[in-house]
Write an enzyme that holds these catalytic residues in place. Structure first.
Site, PDB file in Angstrom:
ATOM      1  N   GLY A 260       1.119  -1.372   0.113  1.00  0.00           N
ATOM      2  CA  GLY A 260      -0.018   0.025   0.054  1.00  0.00           C
ATOM      3  C   GLY A 260       0.796   1.378   0.119  1.00  0.00           C
ATOM      4  O   GLY A 260       2.161   1.212   0.377  1.00  0.00           O
TER       5      GLY A 260
ATOM      6  N   GLN B  93       2.588  10.118   1.733  1.00  0.00           N
ATOM      7  CA  GLN B  93       4.023   9.450   1.396  1.00  0.00           C
ATOM      8  C   GLN B  93       4.783   9.764   0.442  1.00  0.00           C
ATOM      9  O   GLN B  93       5.886   9.441   0.047  1.00  0.00           O
ATOM     10  CB  GLN B  93       3.794   8.072   1.479  1.00  0.00           C
ATOM     11  CG  GLN B  93       3.403   7.215   2.954  1.00  0.00           C
ATOM     12  CD  GLN B  93       3.195   5.743   2.597  1.00  0.00           C
ATOM     13  OE1 GLN B  93       2.313   5.214   2.344  1.00  0.00           O
ATOM     14  NE2 GLN B  93       4.377   5.017   3.132  1.00  0.00           N
TER      15      GLN B  93
ATOM     16  N   CYS C 222       6.598  -0.418   6.671  1.00  0.00           N
ATOM     17  CA  CYS C 222       6.136   0.982   5.998  1.00  0.00           C
ATOM     18  C   CYS C 222       7.229   1.244   5.291  1.00  0.00           C
ATOM     19  O   CYS C 222       8.267   1.342   5.459  1.00  0.00           O
ATOM     20  CB  CYS C 222       5.559   1.560   6.833  1.00  0.00           C
ATOM     21  SG  CYS C 222       5.070   3.350   6.328  1.00  0.00           S
ATOM     22  N   LEU C 223       6.804   1.791   3.717  1.00  0.00           N
ATOM     23  CA  LEU C 223       7.895   2.247   3.016  1.00  0.00           C
ATOM     24  C   LEU C 223       8.401   3.649   3.609  1.00  0.00           C
ATOM     25  O   LEU C 223       9.637   3.920   3.153  1.00  0.00           O
ATOM     26  CB  LEU C 223       7.202   2.381   1.693  1.00  0.00           C
ATOM     27  CG  LEU C 223       6.785   1.279   0.831  1.00  0.00           C
ATOM     28  CD1 LEU C 223       6.392   1.650  -0.601  1.00  0.00           C
ATOM     29  CD2 LEU C 223       7.999   0.329   0.665  1.00  0.00           C
TER      30      LEU C 223
ATOM     31  N   HIS D 239      -3.848   0.300   7.643  1.00  0.00           N
ATOM     32  CA  HIS D 239      -2.451   0.842   7.650  1.00  0.00           C
ATOM     33  C   HIS D 239      -2.409   2.305   6.750  1.00  0.00           C
ATOM     34  O   HIS D 239      -1.999   3.349   7.364  1.00  0.00           O
ATOM     35  CB  HIS D 239      -1.498  -0.010   7.251  1.00  0.00           C
ATOM     36  CG  HIS D 239       0.095   0.575   7.131  1.00  0.00           C
ATOM     37  ND1 HIS D 239       0.783   0.196   7.871  1.00  0.00           N
ATOM     38  CD2 HIS D 239       0.455   1.458   6.596  1.00  0.00           C
ATOM     39  CE1 HIS D 239       2.047   0.620   7.616  1.00  0.00           C
ATOM     40  NE2 HIS D 239       1.933   1.405   6.468  1.00  0.00           N
ATOM     41  N   GLU D 240      -3.093   2.202   5.543  1.00  0.00           N
ATOM     42  CA  GLU D 240      -3.007   3.204   4.603  1.00  0.00           C
ATOM     43  C   GLU D 240      -4.104   4.430   5.151  1.00  0.00           C
ATOM     44  O   GLU D 240      -3.830   5.535   5.107  1.00  0.00           O
ATOM     45  CB  GLU D 240      -3.422   2.874   3.324  1.00  0.00           C
ATOM     46  CG  GLU D 240      -2.497   1.793   2.499  1.00  0.00           C
ATOM     47  CD  GLU D 240      -0.915   2.121   2.918  1.00  0.00           C
ATOM     48  OE1 GLU D 240      -0.592   3.362   2.947  1.00  0.00           O
ATOM     49  OE2 GLU D 240      -0.293   1.261   2.985  1.00  0.00           O
TER      50      GLU D 240
ATOM     51  N   HIS E 192      -2.265   6.561   7.664  1.00  0.00           N
ATOM     52  CA  HIS E 192      -1.581   7.509   6.950  1.00  0.00           C
ATOM     53  C   HIS E 192      -2.314   8.975   6.566  1.00  0.00           C
ATOM     54  O   HIS E 192      -1.547   9.878   7.006  1.00  0.00           O
ATOM     55  CB  HIS E 192      -1.069   6.861   5.819  1.00  0.00           C
ATOM     56  CG  HIS E 192       0.282   6.100   6.052  1.00  0.00           C
ATOM     57  ND1 HIS E 192       1.377   6.787   6.322  1.00  0.00           N
ATOM     58  CD2 HIS E 192       0.676   5.068   5.454  1.00  0.00           C
ATOM     59  CE1 HIS E 192       2.524   5.936   6.366  1.00  0.00           C
ATOM     60  NE2 HIS E 192       1.885   4.730   5.940  1.00  0.00           N
TER      61      HIS E 192
END
Ligand code: CO
Length: 151
Positions: free
Chosen positions: A46, A51, A88-89, A130-131, A134
């Site tokens: 994701g 991000q 997470c990226l 998770h997204e 963000h």
């Protein structure tokens, strides 16, 4: 399409609430295309617009069942619990365990501006949460247990 730079933990944008998309214009479409390319490049499940430096309520997920694009998402229903590993990226090299709902039902607009509703379990439910976090300015590490470095 173009790769976008992924913002790393420590940047203020990751702590802010993202704003609703008012108009799905060419800029938003380009953003979605670039986010898909960027997520694929880094093998992410994701990616949320903040991000890549865009404080808008947009994220994409792909748990292996196909790319889903969500604009102005709204979580309609959650149930159950699952505990599992997450990364997470924007927090490279770290994983931790996070308890998430086992089931998530979420509504959003797609790039055509049509309302779509998705239901997810397992990884997809985890990715939706998770997204979505963000977009609320929350990183998984705030609620993760047993955070550890990976190579
Ligand atoms: Co993330």
């Amino acid at each position: 399409m173009a790769l976008r730079n992924v913002v790393i933990q420590g940047d203020d944008i990751l702590t802010k609430r993202a704003k609703e998309v008012e108009t799905i214009d060419s800029r938003v479409i380009q953003l979605l295309d670039d986010m898909a390319e960027t997520m694929a490049e880094y093998n992410g499940v994701g990616l949320a617009a903040p991000q890549v430096g865009f404080l808008k309520r947009v994220f994409i997920v792909d748990d292996g069942t196909g790319l889903k694009e969500l604009i102005n998402p709204e979580i309609l229903e959650v149930s159950g619990e699952q505990d599992g590993e997450e990364g997470c990226l924007s927090v490279p090299g770290m994983i931790g365990y996070v308890v998430r709902p086992a089931y998530v039902k979420i509504a959003a607009l797609n790039r055509q501006g049509e309302r779509v509703v998705y239901e997810g379990t397992e990884l997809l439910a985890r990715a939706f949460c998770h997204e979505y976090d963000h977009l609320e300015g929350k990183l998984f590490i705030a609620q993760a247990r047993d955070l550890q470095e990976i190579e």
